[in-house]
Design an enzyme around this catalytic site. Structure first.
Site, PDB file in Angstrom:
ATOM      1  N   SER A   1     -10.100  -1.339   6.797  1.00 60.58           N
ATOM      2  CA  SER A   1      -9.293  -1.031   5.337  1.00 60.58           C
ATOM      3  C   SER A   1      -8.692  -2.190   4.783  1.00 60.58           C
ATOM      4  O   SER A   1      -8.407  -1.975   3.571  1.00 60.58           O
ATOM      5  CB  SER A   1      -8.498   0.283   5.639  1.00 60.58           C
ATOM      6  OG  SER A   1      -9.136   1.443   5.641  1.00 60.58           O
TER       7      SER A   1
ATOM      8  N   LYS B   1       0.885  -1.261  -0.028  1.00 62.09           N
ATOM      9  CA  LYS B   1      -0.032   0.113  -0.003  1.00 62.09           C
ATOM     10  C   LYS B   1       0.914   1.257   0.041  1.00 62.09           C
ATOM     11  O   LYS B   1       1.930   1.076   0.634  1.00 62.09           O
ATOM     12  CB  LYS B   1      -0.774  -0.072   1.179  1.00 62.09           C
ATOM     13  CG  LYS B   1      -1.921   1.024   1.226  1.00 62.09           C
ATOM     14  CD  LYS B   1      -2.896   0.737   2.527  1.00 62.09           C
ATOM     15  CE  LYS B   1      -3.976   1.874   2.506  1.00 62.09           C
ATOM     16  NZ  LYS B   1      -4.724   1.360   3.750  1.00 62.09           N
TER      17      LYS B   1
ATOM     18  N   SER C   1      -9.922   1.570   2.662  1.00 57.16           N
ATOM     19  CA  SER C   1      -8.879   2.250   1.921  1.00 57.16           C
ATOM     20  C   SER C   1      -7.460   1.374   1.075  1.00 57.16           C
ATOM     21  O   SER C   1      -7.109   1.910   0.298  1.00 57.16           O
ATOM     22  CB  SER C   1      -8.278   3.164   2.859  1.00 57.16           C
ATOM     23  OG  SER C   1      -7.241   2.547   3.778  1.00 57.16           O
TER      24      SER C   1
END
Length: 526
Positions: free
Chosen positions: A216, A117, A192
């Site tokens: 997330s 990420k 996310s």
């Protein structure tokens, strides 16, 4: 290949071996001192501001020496190849902000392509956190988890797209556009950690790292039909990670099966002195999770609790039907299942918002300086982050600005009283989890109350309700973050859009929880 630039807008700033050097600090004015005092709740008279200005400037003169005293960290001796910002043809679901190749050593992850990420630092690769504000930030040092991946033989293949600063459940707040769902390109991938889930689901990565503050990792894993693991809080160290809310942030793994996700957790988890919270890792069983899966328990030896509050009217009929079929398969295999209760879940939205927004606002105010961690720090990254936010912070999206403003008001107008009360409620919620788990190996519930929404169905400036859903998308995932307990979502295996089944265990029971998740996988695939 894209070109990336580090931009600084500080007086007399130059770069030396990746660090920002300011030869002298310009004096501050009485007005600036008065502003600083106001932010601290001081009501300085003009005379006081003048008096304090002299003493502040006298002290600042000596601080310039720190630039020469603080030598930058040595960069890891690796070669990052083929750094690009992929186009639609190379990245059909917009899963990546940056693609590159970085080969690791030999080890347990050899042969696996891994994506991380974009709020985790990879030296020499842009780190945007899903925001155009930070396009020019290039770390000099890897996050500790990235070093661990490379040492374990992983081949890193890219930085994944995400909601801006990790605030959002669908990926639609990303400055680089939304991530579409590999199961249905008209639907969101979740957020996310959207790009991490999409990369695994589409097959461009075997394993991915994400972060989970309110769900997330698990939200996009459920929507995209992959496994997502949120460990006990503190299990994975966060040095080189950009926080959303430090007391709730977890780094987790995503993969197509429990074994690969567990192997990834074994590699990245464990104590690191640069993150004191990771001291808990020694108690979680991380390091031997994947090995333990070979002796996953028989379903007949397992007992599950189903929290009433996570299977209430907010769960859609389609998800409820799929979830009940999954539970029935466990019962048919010999497991026992009974209803339990987590009474505080109904109010968890206010608890989570109070903590996250206050910590988020505080982090933005300090320009993301990791004051809760002892360092040493990556000076290049932190200096560039502060400079970019100072010059380009107006470019943040509405969700980031709105949520930060809520946190600032809670701090400034109400003295943070809601934050302290919310932290106390977390202890209540943890006690409720412990009570519900008494006599059970794990709790089980739908990960998400609905299947992945269509693009645009979520209210554009809200983390909360979406069309046809009167609770936040993260309703079923946030409680585990607040309590700091481990949770894992596993695809149910049914037809149609993906549906995730979430298993939750007690704090530090990560290894046992993954064995339970593997047992479900075997029942599902039988």
């Amino acid at each position: 290949m894209c070109e990336w630039y580090v931009l600084y807008d500080l007086p007399s700033a130059v770069t030396t071996e990746g660090s920002l050097v300011t030869p002298s600090l310009p004096p501050v004015s009485p007005d600036r001192v008065a502003e600083a005092g106001e932010s601290l709740g001081f009501d300085l008279t003009d005379a006081e501001a003048e008096r304090f200005t002299d003493s502040v400037n006298a002290e600042l003169d000596g601080y310039a020496a720190l630039d020469e005293l603080a030598s930058p960290d040595a960069a890891r001796d690796v070669t990052v190849r083929d750094v690009t910002h992929p186009g639609e043809g190379d990245d059909p679901h917009n899963a990546y902000v940056t693609r590159f190749v970085l080969d690791g050593a030999d080890g347990p992850l050899a042969g696996l392509d891994v994506a991380v990420k974009d709020n985790l630092a990879v030296a020499g690769v842009p780190m945007t956190c899903g925001s155009r504000v930070f396009e020019g930030v290039i770390p000099r040092r890897n996050a500790v988890v990235v070093d661990r991946l490379l040492d374990a033989g992983a081949r890193l293949v890219g930085k994944t797209n995400m909601d801006e600063l990790a605030y959002g459940p669908t990926s639609e707040t990303s400055g680089f556009g939304p991530v579409t769902n590999p199961a249905d390109a008209d639907r969101v991938a979740g957020g996310s950690s959207s790009g991490s889930a999409a990369a695994v689901a589409e097959g461009s990565a075997d394993l991915a790292l994400g972060s989970d503050t309110g769900g997330s990792v698990r939200i996009p894993a459920s929507f995209c039909g992959v496994v997502g693991v949120k460990p006990t809080w503190g299990t994975v160290p966060r040095d080189g990670f950009v926080d959303l809310a430090p007391s709730l942030d977890h780094v987790g793994t995503l993969a197509r099966d429990v074994e690969t996700a567990a192997l990834g957790l074994d590699v990245v988890g464990g104590y690191d002195p640069r993150d004191p919270a990771s001291a808990i890792a020694d108690r979680t069983g991380v390091g031997a999770c994947a090995e333990a899966l070979s002796s996953a328990p028989s379903p007949g030896d397992l007992s599950f609790g189903v929290p009433d509050e996570l299977l209430a009217d907010h769960v859609s009929d389609a998800v409820r039907e799929r979830f009940e079929a999954a539970v029935s398969s466990l019962e048919a295999a010999g497991a026992t299942v009974e209803a339990v209760s987590l009474p505080t879940v109904a109010d968890a939205v206010y608890v989570w918002n109070a903590i996250t927004n206050v910590e988020f606002a505080a982090a933005l105010r300090r320009r993301s300086l990791p004051l809760d961690r002892p360092g040493p720090y990556d000076l290049a990254r932190l200096d560039a982050t502060a400079a970019q936010q100072s010059t380009a912070g107006v470019g943040f999206g509405d969700v980031v600005r709105e949520r930060a403003l809520v946190g600032a008001v809670l701090l400034d107008r109400y003295g943070g009283r809601h934050y302290t009360r919310a932290r106390n409620v977390c202890a209540t919620l943890l006690a409720e989890f412990e009570a519900a788990l008494d006599g059970h190996d794990a709790l089980v519930a739908p990960t998400m109350p609905v299947v992945a929404p269509e693009l645009g169905a979520q209210k554009p400036h809200s983390y909360g309700e979406s069309e046809g859903l009167d609770v936040p998308l993260a309703y079923n995932t946030r409680p585990a973050d607040l309590a700091g307990v481990p949770a894992v979502t596993v695809p149910d295996g049914g037809d149609g859009l993906p549906v995730g089944v979430q298993f939750v265990a007690g704090r530090c029971e990560d290894r046992a929880l993954l064995r339970v998740a593997r047992a479900f996988e075997r029942v599902r695939d039988a």
